[in-house]
Scaffold this active site. Structure first.
Site, PDB file in Angstrom:
ATOM      1  N   GLY A  37       0.840  -1.193   0.000  1.00  0.00           N
ATOM      2  CA  GLY A  37       0.000   0.000   0.000  1.00  0.00           C
ATOM      3  C   GLY A  37       0.875   1.242   0.000  1.00  0.00           C
ATOM      4  N   GLY A  39       2.158   4.733   1.964  1.00  0.00           N
ATOM      5  CA  GLY A  39       2.237   5.359   3.286  1.00  0.00           C
ATOM      6  C   GLY A  39       3.041   6.644   3.130  1.00  0.00           C
ATOM      7  N   GLY A  40       2.412   7.781   3.138  1.00  0.00           N
ATOM      8  CA  GLY A  40       3.152   9.045   3.013  1.00  0.00           C
ATOM      9  C   GLY A  40       3.802   9.154   1.636  1.00  0.00           C
ATOM     10  CB  ALA A  42       7.024   5.201   1.200  1.00  0.00           C
ATOM     11  CB  CYS A  44       4.682   0.136   1.855  1.00  0.00           C
ATOM     12  SG  CYS A  44       4.695   1.824   2.479  1.00  0.00           S
ATOM     13  CE  LYS A  59       7.155   3.955   6.648  1.00  0.00           C
ATOM     14  NZ  LYS A  59       7.318   5.097   7.594  1.00  0.00           N
ATOM     15  CG  ASP A 153      -0.775   9.954  12.469  1.00  0.00           C
ATOM     16  OD1 ASP A 153      -0.308   9.443  11.446  1.00  0.00           O
ATOM     17  OD2 ASP A 153      -1.996  10.178  12.617  1.00  0.00           O
TER      18      ASP A 153
HETATM   19  C1  LIG Z   1       5.718  -0.218   5.632  1.00  0.00           C
HETATM   20  C2  LIG Z   1       4.714   0.815   6.020  1.00  0.00           C
HETATM   21  C3  LIG Z   1       3.734   0.341   7.096  1.00  0.00           C
HETATM   22  C4  LIG Z   1       4.493   0.067   8.348  1.00  0.00           C
HETATM   23  O1  LIG Z   1       4.995   1.029   8.932  1.00  0.00           O
HETATM   24  N1  LIG Z   1       4.691  -1.219   8.774  1.00  0.00           N
HETATM   25  C5  LIG Z   1       5.501  -1.449   9.979  1.00  0.00           C
HETATM   26  C6  LIG Z   1       4.107  -2.296   8.121  1.00  0.00           C
HETATM   27  C7  LIG Z   1       4.409  -3.613   8.489  1.00  0.00           C
HETATM   28  N2  LIG Z   1       3.806  -4.634   7.824  1.00  0.00           N
HETATM   29  C8  LIG Z   1       2.915  -4.375   6.840  1.00  0.00           C
HETATM   30  N3  LIG Z   1       2.599  -3.128   6.430  1.00  0.00           N
HETATM   31  C9  LIG Z   1       3.196  -2.073   7.066  1.00  0.00           C
HETATM   32  N4  LIG Z   1       2.930  -0.783   6.646  1.00  0.00           N
HETATM   33  C10 LIG Z   1       1.807  -0.544   5.727  1.00  0.00           C
HETATM   34  C11 LIG Z   1       2.220  -0.705   4.278  1.00  0.00           C
HETATM   35  C12 LIG Z   1       1.204   0.107   3.486  1.00  0.00           C
HETATM   36  C13 LIG Z   1       0.624   1.126   4.427  1.00  0.00           C
HETATM   37  C14 LIG Z   1       1.160   0.849   5.807  1.00  0.00           C
END
Ligand SMILES: CC[C@@H]1C(=O)N(C)c2cncnc2N1C1CCCC1
Length: 289
Positions: A37, A39-40, A42, A44, A59, A153
């Site tokens: 997905g 995130g900001g 990035a 990911c 990211k 946040d």
């Molecule tokens: C890598 C970004 C975020 C995250 O911070 N972690 C630890 C995570 C850890 N595992 C799966 N996804 C994570 N995410 C998702 C990815 C898309 C939006 C947020």
């Protein structure tokens, strides 16, 4: 008409990220997996270290998004901060590197995603489950606050569920300058307010100040106007009321929350069954005998 061969598309589409990226410093190669997905800044991805098959949530920030010095500094600061944190309930920072296309930030992969996903599937959680997650989030917030760090946040979507169901708070928009703690603006009480909103949402199935109109929502927040559904247990109602106080200094502190009857007079499971992300779990609390 016969289906157009789509090779013309692939010939011109430059992949934003290659299938395999190499960390020039260590020589390690990583294979890109599924998109997790955005995130900001990035995008990911799941990425796998080809040397040991270890998987990460990465990211990937395009260099083009951090071309200005202050943007780059923001990312470097986030990395330096996250690198300095070690806590069971804070998402683990593994390592980072960059190549000419992107900056890659390797974080602990939480394949069970976040509390937001569980909330969407379950709609409301039971008191024991809320106590279980709340204890872990409070533990991570206490760790951050003791280091002069504010989260700023806290919400369901940033509480990731790691292996063994441990809640892991991720640091998307943290403030980490100690002077921020003292400035009138955003003190630890504001993280506690967010925590109150998380508890309310998990127990009631919807956020406390959600209305159809944004202006109306802001008015409700400013006036701390929300309803406490009768479905809540009395101690849950008391806890939420003691947190969602207009005046920050009237709100419970993290330690006062842990000492509240909601916790002291309620059972908290040591762990949760995997089924609890889709259905009410069978928890066998110790008999009151
Ligand atoms: C890598 C970004 C975020 C995250 O911070 N972690 C630890 C995570 C850890 N595992 C799966 N996804 C994570 N995410 C998702 C990815 C898309 C939006 C947020």
């Amino acid at each position: 008409a016969a289906a157009k061969p789509n090779r013309s598309k692939s010939e011109h589409v430059k992949p934003e990220i290659a299938q395999v990226v190499v960390d020039a410093k260590t020589g390690r190669s990583y294979c890109k997996g599924k998109l997790l997905g955005k995130g900001g800044f990035a995008r990911c991805y799941e990425m796998t270290d080809l040397a040991n098959n270890k998987m990460y949530a990465v990211k990937v920030i395009p260099q083009s998004r951090v071309s200005k010095p202050h943007q780059r500094e923001k990312i470097i600061n986030e990395i330096e901060l996250h690198k300095s944190l070690q806590h069971k309930h804070v998402v683990k920072f593994s390592h980072h590197f960059e190549d000419q296309d992107n900056i890659y930030i390797f974080l602990e992969l939480c394949s069970r995603k976040s509390l937001a996903h569980i909330w969407k599937a379950r709609h409301t959680l039971t008191d024991p489950e809320v106590r279980y997650y709340l204890k872990q989030i409070i533990s991570s917030l206490k760790y951050l606050h003791n280091k002069g760090i504010l989260h700023r946040d806290l919400k369901l979507g940033i509480v990731f569920i790691g292996r063994f169901w441990a809640g892991k708070v991720s640091l998307h928009a943290v403030f980490f300058t100690p002077e921020v703690l003292n400035r009138q603006g955003h003190g630890t009480e504001s993280d506690v307010w967010s925590l109150g909103c998380v508890v309310y949402t998990l127990l009631c199935g919807n956020p406390p100040f959600e209305t159809l109109d944004l202006k109306e929502t802001y008015k409700c927040i400013k006036e701390v106007r929300y309803s406490l559904p009768p479905s809540l247990t009395p101690s849950a109602q008391k806890l939420i009321s003691a947190i969602l106080q207009k005046n920050p200094s009237d709100r419970l502190t993290l330690d006062q929350i842990l000492a509240h009857e909601y916790f002291t007079k309620g059972f908290t499971p040591e762990k949760l069954p995997p089924s609890s992300c889709v259905m009410v779990p069978e928890l066998n609390p110790p008999s009151p005998a």
